[in-house]
Structure formats: structure tokens, C-alpha cells
Design a protein around this motif. Structure first.
Motif, PDB file in Angstrom:
ATOM      1  N   THR A 127      27.055 -99.175   9.461  1.00  0.00           N
ATOM      2  CA  THR A 127      25.603 -99.355   9.403  1.00  0.00           C
ATOM      3  C   THR A 127      24.965 -98.410  10.417  1.00  0.00           C
ATOM      4  O   THR A 127      25.621 -97.968  11.372  1.00  0.00           O
ATOM      5  CB  THR A 127      25.212-100.805   9.744  1.00  0.00           C
ATOM      6  OG1 THR A 127      23.777-100.917   9.732  1.00  0.00           O
ATOM      7  CG2 THR A 127      25.739-101.207  11.116  1.00  0.00           C
ATOM      8  N   THR A 128      23.696 -98.115  10.204  1.00  0.00           N
ATOM      9  CA  THR A 128      22.957 -97.303  11.179  1.00  0.00           C
ATOM     10  C   THR A 128      22.134 -98.178  12.121  1.00  0.00           C
ATOM     11  O   THR A 128      21.479 -97.658  13.027  1.00  0.00           O
ATOM     12  CB  THR A 128      22.022 -96.304  10.460  1.00  0.00           C
ATOM     13  OG1 THR A 128      21.139 -97.028   9.606  1.00  0.00           O
ATOM     14  CG2 THR A 128      22.836 -95.301   9.647  1.00  0.00           C
ATOM     15  N   GLU A 129      22.172 -99.482  11.919  1.00  0.00           N
ATOM     16  CA  GLU A 129      21.480-100.397  12.823  1.00  0.00           C
ATOM     17  C   GLU A 129      22.243-100.486  14.142  1.00  0.00           C
ATOM     18  O   GLU A 129      23.474-100.531  14.162  1.00  0.00           O
ATOM     19  CB  GLU A 129      21.378-101.792  12.193  1.00  0.00           C
ATOM     20  CG  GLU A 129      20.517-101.845  10.932  1.00  0.00           C
ATOM     21  CD  GLU A 129      19.060-101.526  11.216  1.00  0.00           C
ATOM     22  OE1 GLU A 129      18.570-101.943  12.296  1.00  0.00           O
ATOM     23  OE2 GLU A 129      18.421-100.858  10.393  1.00  0.00           O
ATOM     24  N   LEU A 130      21.506-100.524  15.234  1.00  0.00           N
ATOM     25  CA  LEU A 130      22.126-100.582  16.550  1.00  0.00           C
ATOM     26  C   LEU A 130      22.602-101.999  16.827  1.00  0.00           C
ATOM     27  O   LEU A 130      21.822-102.951  16.812  1.00  0.00           O
ATOM     28  CB  LEU A 130      21.126-100.139  17.618  1.00  0.00           C
ATOM     29  CG  LEU A 130      21.691 -99.864  19.021  1.00  0.00           C
ATOM     30  CD1 LEU A 130      22.716 -98.733  18.980  1.00  0.00           C
ATOM     31  CD2 LEU A 130      20.560 -99.521  19.978  1.00  0.00           C
ATOM     32  N   SER A 131      23.878-102.144  17.106  1.00  0.00           N
ATOM     33  CA  SER A 131      24.459-103.459  17.337  1.00  0.00           C
ATOM     34  C   SER A 131      23.959-104.053  18.652  1.00  0.00           C
ATOM     35  O   SER A 131      23.776-103.350  19.647  1.00  0.00           O
ATOM     36  CB  SER A 131      25.986-103.357  17.371  1.00  0.00           C
ATOM     37  OG  SER A 131      26.558-104.600  17.726  1.00  0.00           O
ATOM     38  N   GLU A 132      23.734-105.361  18.647  1.00  0.00           N
ATOM     39  CA  GLU A 132      23.331-106.054  19.869  1.00  0.00           C
ATOM     40  C   GLU A 132      24.528-106.362  20.753  1.00  0.00           C
ATOM     41  O   GLU A 132      24.369-106.651  21.936  1.00  0.00           O
ATOM     42  CB  GLU A 132      22.599-107.350  19.510  1.00  0.00           C
ATOM     43  CG  GLU A 132      21.277-107.121  18.772  1.00  0.00           C
ATOM     44  CD  GLU A 132      20.576-108.428  18.448  1.00  0.00           C
ATOM     45  OE1 GLU A 132      21.152-109.501  18.783  1.00  0.00           O
ATOM     46  OE2 GLU A 132      19.474-108.387  17.879  1.00  0.00           O
ATOM     47  N   LYS A 133      25.717-106.304  20.185  1.00  0.00           N
ATOM     48  CA  LYS A 133      26.930-106.573  20.949  1.00  0.00           C
ATOM     49  C   LYS A 133      27.474-105.275  21.544  1.00  0.00           C
ATOM     50  O   LYS A 133      27.351-104.217  20.944  1.00  0.00           O
ATOM     51  CB  LYS A 133      27.996-107.206  20.048  1.00  0.00           C
ATOM     52  CG  LYS A 133      27.587-108.555  19.471  1.00  0.00           C
ATOM     53  CD  LYS A 133      28.692-109.105  18.587  1.00  0.00           C
ATOM     54  CE  LYS A 133      28.297-110.461  18.002  1.00  0.00           C
ATOM     55  NZ  LYS A 133      29.364-111.011  17.136  1.00  0.00           N
ATOM     56  N   PRO A 134      28.067-105.351  22.729  1.00  0.00           N
ATOM     57  CA  PRO A 134      28.663-104.150  23.331  1.00  0.00           C
ATOM     58  C   PRO A 134      29.774-103.595  22.451  1.00  0.00           C
ATOM     59  O   PRO A 134      30.505-104.348  21.798  1.00  0.00           O
ATOM     60  CB  PRO A 134      29.225-104.662  24.667  1.00  0.00           C
ATOM     61  CG  PRO A 134      28.500-105.930  24.934  1.00  0.00           C
ATOM     62  CD  PRO A 134      28.203-106.541  23.601  1.00  0.00           C
ATOM     63  N   ILE A 135      29.888-102.273  22.426  1.00  0.00           N
ATOM     64  CA  ILE A 135      30.956-101.638  21.658  1.00  0.00           C
ATOM     65  C   ILE A 135      31.936-100.989  22.626  1.00  0.00           C
ATOM     66  O   ILE A 135      31.571-100.559  23.720  1.00  0.00           O
ATOM     67  CB  ILE A 135      30.411-100.598  20.669  1.00  0.00           C
ATOM     68  CG1 ILE A 135      29.584 -99.524  21.403  1.00  0.00           C
ATOM     69  CG2 ILE A 135      29.587-101.256  19.592  1.00  0.00           C
ATOM     70  CD1 ILE A 135      29.082 -98.423  20.488  1.00  0.00           C
ATOM     71  N   MET A 136      33.193-100.938  22.216  1.00  0.00           N
ATOM     72  CA  MET A 136      34.226-100.373  23.068  1.00  0.00           C
ATOM     73  C   MET A 136      34.055 -98.863  23.141  1.00  0.00           C
ATOM     74  O   MET A 136      33.849 -98.196  22.126  1.00  0.00           O
ATOM     75  CB  MET A 136      35.614-100.714  22.520  1.00  0.00           C
ATOM     76  CG  MET A 136      36.755-100.234  23.412  1.00  0.00           C
ATOM     77  SD  MET A 136      38.378-100.728  22.777  1.00  0.00           S
ATOM     78  CE  MET A 136      38.264-102.513  22.958  1.00  0.00           C
ATOM     79  N   LEU A 137      34.132 -98.325  24.349  1.00  0.00           N
ATOM     80  CA  LEU A 137      33.994 -96.888  24.534  1.00  0.00           C
ATOM     81  C   LEU A 137      35.317 -96.178  24.253  1.00  0.00           C
ATOM     82  O   LEU A 137      36.396 -96.762  24.397  1.00  0.00           O
ATOM     83  CB  LEU A 137      33.547 -96.585  25.958  1.00  0.00           C
ATOM     84  CG  LEU A 137      32.131 -97.054  26.320  1.00  0.00           C
ATOM     85  CD1 LEU A 137      31.880 -96.870  27.809  1.00  0.00           C
ATOM     86  CD2 LEU A 137      31.091 -96.298  25.509  1.00  0.00           C
TER      87      LEU A 137
END
Length: 583
Positions: A127-137
Motif C-alpha cells: 500500500t502507499t498509505e503510511l503505516s501507523e506502526k513502526p517498521i523494521m529498518l
């Protein structure tokens, strides 16, 4: 599009005291008011030094339109001078156009334009929506140095997403601690997609280095800075070694980039980036040297930096010093660009020499298993490529004195001598005298833009020898800062070889130690309309005439080689030049 570092309402209160600022509503949500900004106007002008402006009439600053025209005309030196001399305010809207234009110079993947980034975002995240949950770097990010530079939580999430997409698109990046901080800086002045394209240009640049992408490059870089500092900041280095005899200098320089990225005030950093995005990492080298000299000066006059206060941790003291550096951005850059004897060629020689030393020590330390592996077929071209080379090559022909197995062994030997990164690419024949004729003009037309190249000569006496040439032959036309063409060019990766009747590799003499061997040891490549030369200093290792018919070979200081054929003079039967697809 320009994001903001400070809150809009707070800044609008002081519009009479500063340049107008354009803030794109789309980007506004990425940034937050820094904690050090006070509520009253007096507090802002005294505590937030990055937004202060000197009283009086300032000289007119150059516009983006002027710079854009120079970029289109490929007048890079003029652009360099403008970037060095024009201290645009930190809130100037010029950077919303300037930084993307500077980075676009280095962009090699033109297919990244027109929605490429958002396609990648959808491919990676669904998706192109920005997730509210942190993502792993990605693993290449240094979690201890994810510097946000006052980005809001939304802005930091955008930065996280950008580096993840970049890691997905560039799997060769294995270690790059500075990539995240640069992403954060870019987001202050442009949109998410523009920031990604800027990073893609910096990472993919072929002509200049901007961002290290492996642990080896990272180590070579800080050791290069240390070597340069030993020459250009001798007093500072001697002082640090004297007050901290038990502390290794290496430990201090391992964190050199954080003096700048984590230490310097934001307004200093932004001005440095103006130049960095055009000139590359050498700008940071220069700034680091100035920081060392300034710190040394302060240590002698300011009790805060007395030996007792810094001797236990010079590295941390340097970063603290940078946070309140006693010079303006303009003076810092002026000092950095006033350092003499720090040319791109000089830095490149130190870098290549350091890299080769590290690689050679790594090979020795890894034991015999690794050495055996390096001679195996792991780094050889594919079987089809081997067939192609043998079919094309007359220098390694199987139709005359050399048997098929001998030819294969020679090919394997030559391949094992190449830099490891080059063995990942497939060779392609660029030029052969049998097909393209015996003309230096034709040689340049077909070969000069390729880097690196492999030259193979077969003489009329069946001797086979040649050279791995690390730089483009086009560099014979490159002019120095004084407008003069350089007689010699190339780097320490260049080497000579002999395949028949003797097998031998003759690397650059500079990889054998850290001592200064003088100018004659760095005469790698030279060329003009009348000849080609490889190696110099009391002789030329390989010299060929303009008709590519006759040549000579001597011992030389650059490679410490004997003549590559017994007679010294030779007649060329075949000359072949190979490039490498995708380099």
C-alpha cells in the motif's frame, strides 16, 4: 517543496526580520518545533542561532534559475564556486529546487522517474498509505545514529519508509550508517518522492563518492581521513597523541562523520550539504580537518577543553565541541576550501592505497582456506562467458602454440588477479586490431568511456602481456584547477601482467606499505594522440605508438616490474581491449 524546521506561527511573528519562507502544506506535517525554541521573539533570536540574520545589507545571492542554466550547460566548476560562496539563509526556498537538481546530476537509473518510487512503495508494503506502526529498518542502518533533525513522528516514519525502499531496490548496500541522517535532512526541503530520487542519485553515482555502502568502504573512508589528517593537521594530531598516549588515534577517527552529522548545528550542516550534494564526500573530509584544527586551537586557550577534561574521550569531546563551534557556517566552509594540496586525485590515491592494504591484510588473516578459495572458480566468469572470451581472443588462441587446457588456465589465472568486485561482471570485447584496425583514434572512440579496461597484447614473438587499467582513457582530456591537462592519471588498482611465456602480476608498489614513494611511483596511465603509456619512472612499462604497431617495455618505478618481453622492443601482432558489462 519546502518543509519547515520551526513552527509556522512562530516564524510568521518574525517575518520582518528574515527572508520570506515557502512551506508546502503537504510537507508541513513532517516537522515539529525543536525543543530549544523559546516562546518570545527575544528568546528565538538568541537561542535559535540558525534563524539569526546579520544586520546590514547582505550581498545579492544567486538564484536557482542561474544555477540551473549552468547545470544544463555542464559548467560544473562554475556551479561549485557559486555553491561555495553563496550563504543562502537556512529558510531560503531555493533548496527545494537546488538539492534535487544537484542530486539529479548523479542519477543513473533514468527509469526511476515518473512514479517509480510509489510503485516500489506499493511493491514493498502492499500500500502507499503510511503505516501507523513502526517498521523494521534495513540491516545496513545504524540504529544508534538514526538522526531525525527535528522531524515529527510522521516525518520519521516517512524516512523509515524511504530507506526501506532504497534497501529493497539496492540490495548491494550492506552497511551505510550515514544514509538515514541524509534522508532526514532531505525531507526538510522536499517531498518524500524527491528525497528518494536524491538518495538514488547519491548511491548510484559513478563519478563521485557520496555515501559508503559497505563496511569495507566505511573503514577505508575513516582510515583515509586519518591519513589525510596526519599530513594536513600535524599539530593537532601530535597534541592529541601527547595528552592521550594510551588512547588509540583510530578510535577517534572511527567516528569522524559524526563530528559533522551529529555535532554541528543545523545551519552549519545545511550549508555543508549545499556543497556536498555537488562535490561529494571530499567536502566532509575538508570540514573534518577544519574541525580538528579549530578544536586544537580551543584546547590551548579554553579551559573547558583542557587536557584533563578531554583526555579520557577525545572523540566525545570533539562532538561536544562541534555543537557550539565558534565559527559561522560561511567561515567554516571558507576554511575548508582554503586547504591546499587536497585534490580529488590525491584523496583518491590515499583511498585506493588504504583499500588495497585492507584487502591484502584481510586475505592474509583469513588463512590458507581463503587463499585457496580465491584461486578457485568461484569468481570466474560463467562457462558461456569463458567460451566467448576464448572464441574472441587471439591473444589466448588455441589454434597455435597454446593448448586448450593451457588457454583455460591462463584465463583463470588472469581472472583471479582482477579486483573481486570486477569478477562479478561479464567481460566484453571493446576493441581488437584484427577487427577494428590499427589506429589510436579508433581505440579512443571505442574504449575511452569504459572503466575499467583490460589490455592484452600479443607480440610477433608470441609473448602475451598487458595491463588492468583502473580509469577511463578519456581522463587524458581532463584538466586540473589551473586548466592544464594532467600528464598521468589512474589509480593504484592498475596493475601489469605477463601470461606467456612467464606468468606474473606486477601490482602498484604503493600497496606494500604506508611510506611515501614519491611522484614517480604514481605514474599509472598516460595518453595523447601519438601514444599510450602505462607505468613510468625510469622507464615505461608499456608504450605503444599511434599506429598500434610498435611498442617498447622497460622496468618502471610505478610497478617495480622487469621488461615484459626479453627484447624490450616489440611488434604488435594483436591488441585486444576488454570492458565489463554493467560496471
Amino acid at each position: 517543496m519546502v518543509g519547515k524546521v520551526l513552527g509556522i506561527r512562530e516564524l510568521e511573528q518574525f517575518s520582518s526580520r528574515r527572508s520570506s519562507i515557502y512551506v508546502d502544506p503537504e510537507c508541513e506535517k513532517f516537522f515539529e518545533l525543536p525543543l530549544f525554541i523559546a516562546a518570545s521573539s527575544n528568546d528565538i533570536t538568541t537561542k535559535c542561532q540558525c534563524w539569526q540574520f546579520s544586520p546590514g545589507k547582505e550581498p545579492a545571492l544567486r538564484s536557482f534559475t542561474e544555477i540551473q542554466q549552468l547545470l544544463q550547460q555542464n559548467k560544473k566548476r562554475d556551479v561549485k564556486n557559486i555553491l561555495r560562496e553563496n550563504s543562502w539563509p537556512i529558510n531560503s526556498p531555493i533548496r527545494s529546487q537546488l538539492w534535487p537538481a544537484l542530486c539529479a546530476q548523479h542519477l543513473t537509473k533514468q527509469n526511476m522517474l515518473d512514479g517509480f518510487y510509489w510503485e516500489m512503495v506499493h511493491q514493498v508494503f502492499g500500500t502507499t498509505e503510511l503505516s501507523e506502526k513502526p517498521i523494521m529498518l534495513p540491516a545496513f542502518v545504524d540504529a544508534t545514529h538514526c538522526l531525525p533533525y527535528h522531524l515529527t513522528s510522521t516525518g520519521r516514519a516517512v524516512a523509515d519508509r524511504i530507506v526501506n525502499v532504497l534497501g529493497y531496490d539496492c540490495p548491494d548496500i550492506t552497511y551505510s550508517p550515514v544514509l538515514y541522517p541524509i534522508t532526514s535532512l532531505l525531507l526538510h526541503f522536499m517531498s518524500e518522492e524527491e528525497a528518494y530520487l536524491c538518495l538514488a542519485g547519491l548511491v548510484g553515482s559513478k563519478e563521485k563518492t557520496f555515501i559508503n555502502q559497505t563496511k569495507l568502504q566505511h573503514e577505508v573512508t575513516w582510515k583515509t581521513v586519518m591519513q589525510i589528517a596526519k599530513k594536513h593537521t600535524k599539530s593537532a594530531i601530535a597534541y592529541f597523541q601527547r595528552i592521550c598516549p594510551g588512547q588509540k588515534l583510530e578510535r577517534v577517527f572511527m567516528d569522524w562523520c559524526w563530528w559533522i552529522l551529529a555535532g554541528l548545528p543545523f545551519q552549519h550542516l545545511v550549508r555543508i550539504m549545499d556543497c556536498y550534494f555537488h562535490e561529494g564526500i571530499k567536502v566532509l573530509y575538508r570540514v573534518a580537518l577544519v574541525i580538528l584544527n579549530l578544536f586544537h586551537k580551543e584546547c590551548q586557550s579554553n579551559n573547558e577543553w583542557s587536557p584533563d577534561n578531554i583526555k579520557n574521550d577525545i572523540g566525545n569531546a570533539l562532538i561536544k565541541f562541534c555543537k557550539k563551534i565558534p565559527v559561522s557556517p560561511a567561515k567554516l566552509l571558507h576554511a575548508a576550501f582554503s586547504i591546499r594540496g587536497l585534490s580529488t586525485q590525491y584523496i583518491s590515491r590515499i583511498f585506493i592505497k588504504t583499500e588495497m592494504l585492507l584487502k591484502s591484510r584481510s586475505a592474509l588473516n583469513s588463512g590458507s582456506k581463503q587463499l585457496i578459495k580465491s584461486r578457485s572458480s568461484d569468481n570466474l566468469p560463467t562457462s558461456q562467458s569463458q567460451v566467448n572470451i576464448q572464441m574472441m581472443s587471439h591473444t589466448l588462441t588455441i589454434r597455435e602454440k597454446l593448448h586448450s587446457e593451457s588457454c583455460r588456465n591462463l584465463l583463470f589465472t588472469l581472472w583471479s588477479w582482477l579486483p573481486v568486485r570486477i569478477t562479478m561482471y561479464q567481460p566484453v570485447l571493446l576493441y581488437t586490431t584484427e577487427e577494428h584496425g590499427c589506429s589510436l583514434t579508433t581505440f579512443y572512440v571505442r574504449v575511452e568511456q569504459h572503466e575499467p579496461t583490460l589490455l592484452m597484447i600479443k607480440t610477433c614473438n608470441n609473448e602475451v602481456f598487458g595491463a588492468y587499467c583502473s580509469s577511463r582513457w578519456f581522463e587524458r582530456n581532463v584538466k586540473d584547477d589551473k586548466g592544464q591537462r594532467q600528464a598521468y592519471f589512474g589509480t593504484g588498482e592498475t596493475f601489469l601482467f605477463s601470461l606467456y611465456p612467464e606468468r606474473a602480476k606486477y601490482p602498484w608498489v604503493g600497496i606494500e606499505g604506508d611510506r611515501d614513494l614519491g611522484h614517480s611511483s604514481e605514474l599509472f596511465m598516460a595518453a595523447d594522440s601519438k601514444m599510450i603509456t602505462i607505468g613510468g619512472g625510469e622507464g615505461q612499462a608499456i608504450w605503444m605508438d599511434e599506429n598500434i604497431r610498435f611498442g617498447k617495455t622497460d622496468g618502471c618505478k610505478t610497478f617495480n616490474n622487469p621488461p615484459l618481453c626479453p627484447s624490450g622492443d616489440f611488434e604488435i601482432r594483436v591488441l585486444e581491449v576488454y570492458g565489463f558489462v554493467g560496471v
